[in-house]
Design an enzyme around this catalytic site. Sequence first.
Site, PDB file in Angstrom:
ATOM      1  N   SER B  95       0.851  -1.181   0.000  1.00 48.32           N
ATOM      2  CA  SER B  95       0.000   0.000   0.000  1.00 48.32           C
ATOM      3  C   SER B  95       0.888   1.232   0.000  1.00 48.32           C
ATOM      4  O   SER B  95       1.891   1.263   0.716  1.00 48.32           O
ATOM      5  CB  SER B  95      -0.866  -0.032   1.257  1.00 48.32           C
ATOM      6  OG  SER B  95      -1.805   1.007   1.212  1.00 48.32           O
ATOM      7  N   HIS B 109      -2.295   7.223  -4.661  1.00 49.71           N
ATOM      8  CA  HIS B 109      -2.459   6.071  -3.774  1.00 49.71           C
ATOM      9  C   HIS B 109      -2.542   4.813  -4.622  1.00 49.71           C
ATOM     10  O   HIS B 109      -3.167   4.820  -5.685  1.00 49.71           O
ATOM     11  CB  HIS B 109      -3.746   6.231  -2.966  1.00 49.71           C
ATOM     12  CG  HIS B 109      -4.264   4.948  -2.379  1.00 49.71           C
ATOM     13  ND1 HIS B 109      -5.392   4.310  -2.866  1.00 49.71           N
ATOM     14  CD2 HIS B 109      -3.808   4.182  -1.373  1.00 49.71           C
ATOM     15  CE1 HIS B 109      -5.603   3.208  -2.165  1.00 49.71           C
ATOM     16  NE2 HIS B 109      -4.669   3.097  -1.257  1.00 49.71           N
ATOM     17  N   VAL B 112      -2.335  -3.128  -3.533  1.00 50.76           N
ATOM     18  CA  VAL B 112      -2.680  -4.465  -4.040  1.00 50.76           C
ATOM     19  C   VAL B 112      -2.622  -5.422  -2.854  1.00 50.76           C
ATOM     20  O   VAL B 112      -1.748  -5.305  -1.997  1.00 50.76           O
ATOM     21  CB  VAL B 112      -1.728  -4.949  -5.172  1.00 50.76           C
ATOM     22  CG1 VAL B 112      -2.077  -4.280  -6.492  1.00 50.76           C
ATOM     23  CG2 VAL B 112      -0.261  -4.723  -4.841  1.00 50.76           C
ATOM     24  N   ARG B 113      -3.553  -6.364  -2.790  1.00 48.90           N
ATOM     25  CA  ARG B 113      -3.631  -7.216  -1.600  1.00 48.90           C
ATOM     26  C   ARG B 113      -4.283  -8.555  -1.927  1.00 48.90           C
ATOM     27  O   ARG B 113      -5.075  -8.672  -2.865  1.00 48.90           O
ATOM     28  CB  ARG B 113      -4.427  -6.508  -0.499  1.00 48.90           C
ATOM     29  CG  ARG B 113      -5.843  -6.140  -0.911  1.00 48.90           C
ATOM     30  CD  ARG B 113      -6.533  -5.206   0.091  1.00 48.90           C
ATOM     31  NE  ARG B 113      -7.879  -4.866  -0.365  1.00 48.90           N
ATOM     32  CZ  ARG B 113      -8.175  -3.861  -1.180  1.00 48.90           C
ATOM     33  NH1 ARG B 113      -7.225  -3.063  -1.620  1.00 48.90           N
ATOM     34  NH2 ARG B 113      -9.419  -3.643  -1.569  1.00 48.90           N
ATOM     35  N   GLY B 262      -4.110  -2.211  14.825  1.00 45.51           N
ATOM     36  CA  GLY B 262      -3.075  -2.351  13.802  1.00 45.51           C
ATOM     37  C   GLY B 262      -1.852  -1.515  14.167  1.00 45.51           C
ATOM     38  O   GLY B 262      -1.851  -0.803  15.167  1.00 45.51           O
ATOM     39  N   ARG B 263      -0.811  -1.593  13.334  1.00 43.80           N
ATOM     40  CA  ARG B 263       0.417  -0.824  13.617  1.00 43.80           C
ATOM     41  C   ARG B 263       0.211   0.623  13.142  1.00 43.80           C
ATOM     42  O   ARG B 263       0.318   0.927  11.954  1.00 43.80           O
ATOM     43  CB  ARG B 263       1.603  -1.476  12.901  1.00 43.80           C
ATOM     44  CG  ARG B 263       2.931  -0.829  13.272  1.00 43.80           C
ATOM     45  CD  ARG B 263       4.104  -1.573  12.651  1.00 43.80           C
ATOM     46  NE  ARG B 263       5.357  -1.052  13.142  1.00 43.80           N
ATOM     47  CZ  ARG B 263       6.089  -0.118  12.511  1.00 43.80           C
ATOM     48  NH1 ARG B 263       5.681   0.375  11.359  1.00 43.80           N
ATOM     49  NH2 ARG B 263       7.220   0.292  13.038  1.00 43.80           N
TER      50      ARG B 263
END
Lengths: 303, 303
Positions: B95, B109, B112-113, B262-263
């Site tokens: 990302s 922006h 891809v995932r 999340g981080r």
Amino acid sequence: MWNNETVSAYLKGLQNRITGAIAEIDGGEFLVDAWQKPTGETLQGQGITQILEGGAVFERAGCGFSHVSGPQLPPSATQHRPELAGAPFEAMGVSLVFHPRNPYVPTVHMNVRMISAQPAQGQAVSWFGGGMDLTPYYGFEEDAVHFHRTCRDALTPFGEDKYPRFKTWCDEYFFLKHRNEQRGVGGVFFDDFSELGPQRSFDMMASVGDAFLGAYLPIVQRRKDMPHTQRERDFQLYRRGRYVEFNLVFDRGTHFGLQSGGRSESILLSMPPLVTWSYQYQPEAGSPEARLYSDFIVRKDWL
Amino acid sequence: MWNNETVSAYLKGLQNRITGAIAEIDGGEFLVDAWQKPTGETLQGQGITQILEGGAVFERAGCGFSHVSGPQLPPSATQHRPELAGAPFEAMGVSLVFHPRNPYVPTVHMNVRMISAQPAQGQAVSWFGGGMDLTPYYGFEEDAVHFHRTCRDALTPFGEDKYPRFKTWCDEYFFLKHRNEQRGVGGVFFDDFSELGPQRSFDMMASVGDAFLGAYLPIVQRRKDMPHTQRERDFQLYRRGRYVEFNLVFDRGTHFGLQSGGRSESILLSMPPLVTWSYQYQPEAGSPEARLYSDFIVRKDWL
């Protein structure tokens, strides 16, 4: 005689007293913007947004009054009051966030609000919420203590339990879970309050509103002319990012308002005028910046 | 042979190709920060955050790879796949958000995932998501057309329907409801995609990832040295506020990530380096700033 008109008059008066005092200390002027929701929307209402931008003491100081009404209480407001589900309602309040220019002056937030619902049978029911909380960039114990004492003194006439309860509630609400940080040194927060009956509950809310200037102005006076360098300015801009993160991600009013079609420019009065983000900033050990994290934006008893 | 390792290798390679090209055009260097989630948390995993701050061309350019796994797919991920409720899963992706310095260069922006789940019986199931979108401060039709053409060309080998579907999906997703504005000139967005089978669905995702540099770099080259004044800078800083508003209020990944542990520093790679808010800003009629609103951040066919 207590009724919705007297509450509305109190709130508008409070807004003017506060912006008057802030304009005086700043030397600048508030823009006064009266607005009305377009007819045809589900929520009807109007408000007065007052904002001072680019002042000598305040870089951005927004203070809004709004008074809206709707045909049906939203489910989120009737969790604890199932008998009012679907009742017509009114909501009114004053909300402010002041972002000072000098990094030694803390940012402050204050809000007082009332919701009234009219069930099909019987009398209207009203409940109250509010509070104030202080967000320093550089911590001063005397400022935090003064702010908390003023909150306590405003609440003590309504019961010894109020300040400790609402102080804890504030710590729990103004918490940035993703940073494991408090937003600031806290203050008081209460919601859904009617346990003293409508008149005394309103009086308590008004006592908090009336205490605001005494809680904040002495701190502004003490800090506004303190010399500082680019380092303190940079840290202030960085820490303002946390304010944005809290308000846009966690604050229920802001988040719900933006998602549900509230008046964006009024909701976003709380946004700072200038903000930075940078990756993995860490304050130097033993620095004043590090002390903010270790000694101030943590839960503690300030009295 | 397609498997989770080849996808992971593709993603890490993509991250390095992109940051390599951006570092070259900028002259600066990316910080490379490999991280691992502390053991004992429900989600396990690691990632590589790459970020360039204070560059000559990019004020803040963040590009993250992450690969996490968990014992149970969250309900939000199994709405369309009830047979996978509670299955162990892996999620990996790249990302990025790049915030350029020159106001004539748009922010971009790309993401891809892949998510894979292992049901109790039978083979693992994988699905894909991704896209890219462009957010100019000053609109140039040739830039928007080039960006959209590149997206279309990357998708056409996978079916003529893909670009139009994903272009519309992008317009719908990157919409600021509270402002009644598109985030920018759009691009493509897809989610939950497996209709071509795992190999071809992955290939399509990779085609989008591979197209990114060709979609964006020519625009950067054309605009990065355009002279500008404080006026364009001020407008850029103001418009960056919209990016913050979208990501913190509406972007599902950001909002969910921050709320659920999340981080933070990796999730907030997307935040701009410097941002302003000001009350009721209105561009002057007929100005280039007004044309951004009227001609660019609206839904339209760019091809």
